[in-house]
Each structure stands twice: as C-alpha cells, then as structure tokens.
Design a protein around this motif. Structure first.
Motif, short mmCIF file in Angstrom:
data_model
loop_
_atom_site.label_atom_id
_atom_site.label_comp_id
_atom_site.label_asym_id
_atom_site.label_seq_id
_atom_site.Cartn_x
_atom_site.Cartn_y
_atom_site.Cartn_z
N ASN A 5 -4.41 10.36 -6.73
CA ASN A 5 -3.97 8.97 -6.90
C ASN A 5 -3.63 8.32 -5.55
O ASN A 5 -3.91 7.14 -5.33
CB ASN A 5 -2.76 8.90 -7.82
N ASP A 32 2.78 1.68 -3.32
CA ASP A 32 1.89 2.17 -4.38
C ASP A 32 1.62 3.67 -4.19
O ASP A 32 1.60 4.44 -5.16
CB ASP A 32 0.57 1.40 -4.37
N ALA A 33 1.39 4.06 -2.93
CA ALA A 33 1.12 5.48 -2.65
C ALA A 33 2.33 6.34 -2.97
O ALA A 33 2.21 7.43 -3.55
CB ALA A 33 0.70 5.65 -1.19
N ASP A 80 -8.49 1.67 -1.60
CA ASP A 80 -8.63 0.27 -2.00
C ASP A 80 -9.18 -0.53 -0.83
O ASP A 80 -8.64 -0.45 0.29
CB ASP A 80 -7.26 -0.27 -2.42
N SER A 91 2.77 7.04 -6.52
CA SER A 91 1.81 8.02 -7.03
C SER A 91 2.36 9.44 -7.01
O SER A 91 1.94 10.28 -7.81
CB SER A 91 0.51 7.98 -6.20
N THR A 99 -5.38 5.10 -3.86
CA THR A 99 -4.62 3.94 -3.37
C THR A 99 -5.08 3.56 -1.96
O THR A 99 -5.36 2.39 -1.67
CB THR A 99 -3.11 4.25 -3.35
N MET A 126 0.83 -1.20 0.00
CA MET A 126 0.00 0.00 0.00
C MET A 126 0.87 1.26 0.00
O MET A 126 0.65 2.20 -0.78
CB MET A 126 -0.91 0.00 1.23
#
Length: 515
Positions: free
Chosen positions: A145, A7-8, A152, A11, A149, A4
């Motif tokens: 974004n 992914d962040a 989710d 972004s 993320t 997580m």
C-alpha cells in the motif's frame, strides 16, 4: 508532500509505533526519489541518443553518465509492478525472484548500495522483510500500500518536480508529525526553503569558495548556496567546496542523500559541533571558510564549563563567556570558522539581538553583542515574520556577520524588517518567492528604505544599548499606524453611535415578530 506522507503513514498504521514510521518511510522515499531522478537522467540521455532503449544501454555501460545508477530491480517501475523484470536464475536453475514486496525492497536497497557505496548506512538501514516471533515486522500487504501511495502520478519526485531540499522537508514533517512525543525531535529545526534562498542571495557565493554549516541537518542551506552560485554564474564549471557537521544520525543520512542527488561534492562529519568540532586543520585548529551558514537550535542551554575550558578558545577572546542560552556562543563559533574575508548568515531567535539591552544588571549576552558591534563584525540583522518555522510560531532573525566589510559599510549595520513580507499558508506562513531577490538586493544596496530598512551607525547602536531588533529601528510606512490618538478616539465614538443606531433599528424590526 504532507498529503503523500500522511497517506503512506496511514498505510502502515497499527503495524509500528508512530515514532517508528519515519524509519520505514524515509528509505522508501529515498528510493522513490532516486528512481525518479534516475528516470530524469535517462530521459536526458534519450534526447541525446534518440531513444530510451539506447540511453539505458549506454548508461548500463557507463554509470558515470548518471548522478546515481540504479540496477533494474531497484527501479520504482519494477518495484511497483508496472514494469517486468526477469530475475536471474541461481546455480540450480531456480528463479531468484523475491517472495513478496518486503524481500524485494530489502534486496533493492542493498543493490543500490552495492552500486553506490556512498549510500551505505543511508538507504539500507531497515530490513523490510525482518521477522519477530515468526511474524513480519511490517505486513507485506501494508508495504504494498505504501508503494502504491508513492506510485501516484501526483507524487513524482524528479529533479524538476519538488523543491531542492525535499528530502529534508519530508524528514522534518515525519519527525514533527510522528516522533515529537518520543523526544527524537530535540534539536531538529528545518529552515524554510525561502529563508535559505534569502540567506544564499545575501551571501552571493562565488565559484570555488569554501562553505560550511556546522549544524547542517539535511544540508538544505548548503545546497541552496550551490544553486544560487550556479544561478549567479551559470557558465562556471567550478563548484563550491562544501563542508558540514551534523549531530543527528538520520539528518546526517538525509544530508548525504541530498548531496548525491544534487551532484555535489560535500565533506560531511557527524558530531556535536559545540563540544567537538571535527573539521580541523592538520595542526588541530578549526578550519576556516569563505562562507558560513547555520540554523542552530535556538536558545540552547550549555554548561558554562564548555565555554570556560574550550580548547579552541572560541569564546573568551570574542566577547567573553556567556551563561544560559547559547545563541551568542553559536555566533562566536561562527566567527571562529570564518577566514579573513569570511561572511556568514545565522538564523536565531529574535531574543538574541535584544536580551540584556536596557537592563541595569550586567548581561553576558549583551556584553558579547556589544563586542561584536564595537568590532564592526555585524553586517546586519533581518527580522522574519512569525509562524514561518515548523516547530515554533516565533519569529526568527538572520544575523549576518562579515569580517572585512566593504568600505561603504564600515561602521554601519543594516537592519531589515521583512516581518510583513509573508503570505498565509497551511499550516505555516511563507516568504513569497518573488520577494526573495528584491529583499536581498535591498539589503545589499544598504540604503535606508522607509518601513523596511534602516542603516544605523555603531554609535546609534551604542546609544540604544546594543538593541539590534529591526522592529525597533524601522518605522512602519503605513500612515494609519501613525494617526493622532484624538482622531482615533473621535472615530471610535462615532462608530459607537452608529452601532447603537443599528441596534435600535434591529430591535424595532424584530418587535413585530415577538410572540
């Protein structure tokens, strides 16, 4: 969690230096965690009052029913656009709705602080709509974004969804992944969750006891003490009295957030404990506690004048002044913080329990260790496995101190070798949850167990020149490790012969396909 956060971070890649990622991601993570906990609390009220709408209405009227009250504009469903919010009109009748997600986030965290003043300086440290030279510091599209993320469904952060010190673990990951090169990770050392629970189960906190961590980081060890206290006495309504000191500003902020989320009263102060311990009595002496837990920086060097000129006299009277590494200085400080019935568990590098033993030269660390042993203050040492801790592969030890040992443990030291109690993980090993309580029970019972626990006397420790590494005392229960060397040589010769036979057969098979 790591996926997580990665992914962040991806972004906003290119928007900020990697070392600054945590400055933006942590407040958003705080807000998401608060929002999910808020939703959990509303669901709890909904079960009591039949439906969510009624629960929300009651919560709006009485914020004390919740751990943390979040105004509507700061709730994640509104921030992510999954729920509509009617922004109020200003005095001219115009909508006050923010122009973009950056403005919305900044207003959201400020609204949270207005409702929860204790979070000032914790969640509102970044302006998500800040500009430089006419351009946004963080592009709103990139912020959107990050919000997506965190939205989710896999990444829900409610009370039952993540580990107790999730925020501390997330902070450590961001620090390790993105800030190490900037020097900002110096002194940061997250204690694995399972190690914290093992310490708590060994110390067995009782309702109302005073507990202290002088290098508390994100307060994970203190939180685990409270959780274990509730587990041991679920009917008690008396909480632990918790105190912590932390040097790093961001760790201090995470600790405050953790305390609020876990509905814990915690007195937290900022500062360097070794130089300036701030939790003092009215007469200027150090406060003392029933329980002390800590994971200070391992092998930390301090100037010797700090010890020699200590206004609290923590070192001279407790084994003498050390030089070089500060591991035993931390244990001397620990002792100064323990009341007459105090007990403590401190995580240190394994070298702390062996350095100087067997040397012909005088060693000050060994001398301090001798003083602790001779005064029957060391209850035990627990050896952990390698590669448990995030920023080192080295094994650690838990040193357990006790000022007033039970009669059955007088003159004895428990040496528990838990180094083989681990499972392989990515990227780190971990202590299985099902092993935590049995290990604690074995330690507390204090009876020797082949291959795991040795209960030695002070006299035995003296004969070993105060070497307290459990691996020196606890033999391996695996019989294969004790077989006669002549048998092993014979087996090796036999395997060698078989290998030669296989090679010869393989050559014969391949000879027919040679060109």
């Amino acid at each position: 969690m790591e996926q997580m956060l990665w992914d962040a971070a991806c972004s906003i890649r290119g928007e900020k230096d990697a070392a600054k990622f945590k400055d933006y991601l942590l407040p958003l993570l705080f807000l998401k965690r608060l929002s999910d906990v808020f939703d959990d609390e509303i669901e709890r009220l909904a079960e009591e009052y039949d439906n969510r709408a009624t629960a929300l209405e009651i919560a709006e009227g009485d914020h004390s029913l919740l751990r943390v009250y979040l105004p509507p504009e700061a709730r994640w469903r509104v921030i992510s656009g999954r729920e509509q919010y009617d922004w109020p009109l200003d005095e001219r009748g115009r909508s006050t709705a923010p122009n973009d997600i950056g403005e919305h986030l900044t207003r959201a965290v400020r609204a949270v602080v207005k409702q929860n003043p204790a979070l000032s300086g914790v969640i509102d440290v970044v302006d998500f709509a800040a500009e430089r030279n006419g351009e946004r510091e963080i592009n709103p599209a990139k912020l959107r974004n990050v919000v997506e993320t965190f939205s989710d469904p896999r990444y829900r952060l409610g009370l039952a969804d993540v580990q107790p010190d999730f925020l501390g673990r997330a902070y450590e990951y961001l620090l390790r992944k993105f800030a190490e090169g900037s020097g900002q990770s110096a002194g940061e050392f997250f204690t694995p969750t399972e190690v914290g629970f093992l310490m708590a189960h060994i110390l067995r906190p009782k309702p109302g006891e005073t507990c202290h961590d002088y290098s508390c980081g994100s307060a994970g060890l203190l939180i685990k003490l409270q959780l274990v206290a509730r587990e041991l006495d679920p009917t008690s309504k008396v909480p632990l009295k918790i105190y912590g000191q932390e040097l790093q500003a961001e760790s201090y902020a995470v600790a405050k957030m953790n305390a609020i989320i876990h509905d814990m009263e915690m007195e937290l102060v900022r500062g360097d404990t070794m130089i300036n311990p701030k939790l003092r009595n009215a007469d200027g002496t150090l406060k003392q506690y029933d329980i002390v837990v800590a994971n200070p920086m391992w092998n930390q060097p301090f100037a010797t004048d700090i010890y020699a000129n200590d206004p609290f006299d923590r070192f001279r009277i407790a084994g003498g002044i050390t030089s070089g590494k500060g591991d035993w200085a931390w244990l001397q400080h620990t002792l100064a913080c323990m009341n007459d019935h105090g007990r403590a568990a401190v995580v240190l590098d394994t070298g702390a329990v062996t350095r100087g033993s067997g040397s012909k030269n005088e060693d000050k660390e060994r001398n301090i260790r001798k003083w602790f042993v001779d005064n029957d203050l060391i209850d035990g040492v627990i050896l952990l496995s390698e590669n448990l801790f995030y920023n080192t592969t080295a094994a650690g030890v838990i040193v357990v101190l006790r000022k007033n040992k039970p009669e059955a443990r007088h003159g004895r030291i428990m040496l528990l070798n838990a180094s083989r109690r681990f499972r392989k993980g990515r990227p780190k090993n971990y202590l299985p949850e099902e092993d935590i309580r049995p290990l604690a029970a074995m330690y507390l019972k204090g009876e020797s167990v082949e291959g795991e626990l040795a209960a030695i006397t002070i006299e035995q420790a003296r004969e070993a020149d105060y070497n307290l590494n459990p691996s020196r005392w606890v033999g391996q229960s695996d019989h294969a490790s004790h077989r006669d060397i002549s048998h092993l040589i014979a087996e090796l010769a036999e395997l060698d012969a078989k290998a030669s036979e296989v090679n010869e057969a393989l050559c014969q098979l391949l000879s027919g396909v040679r060109k």
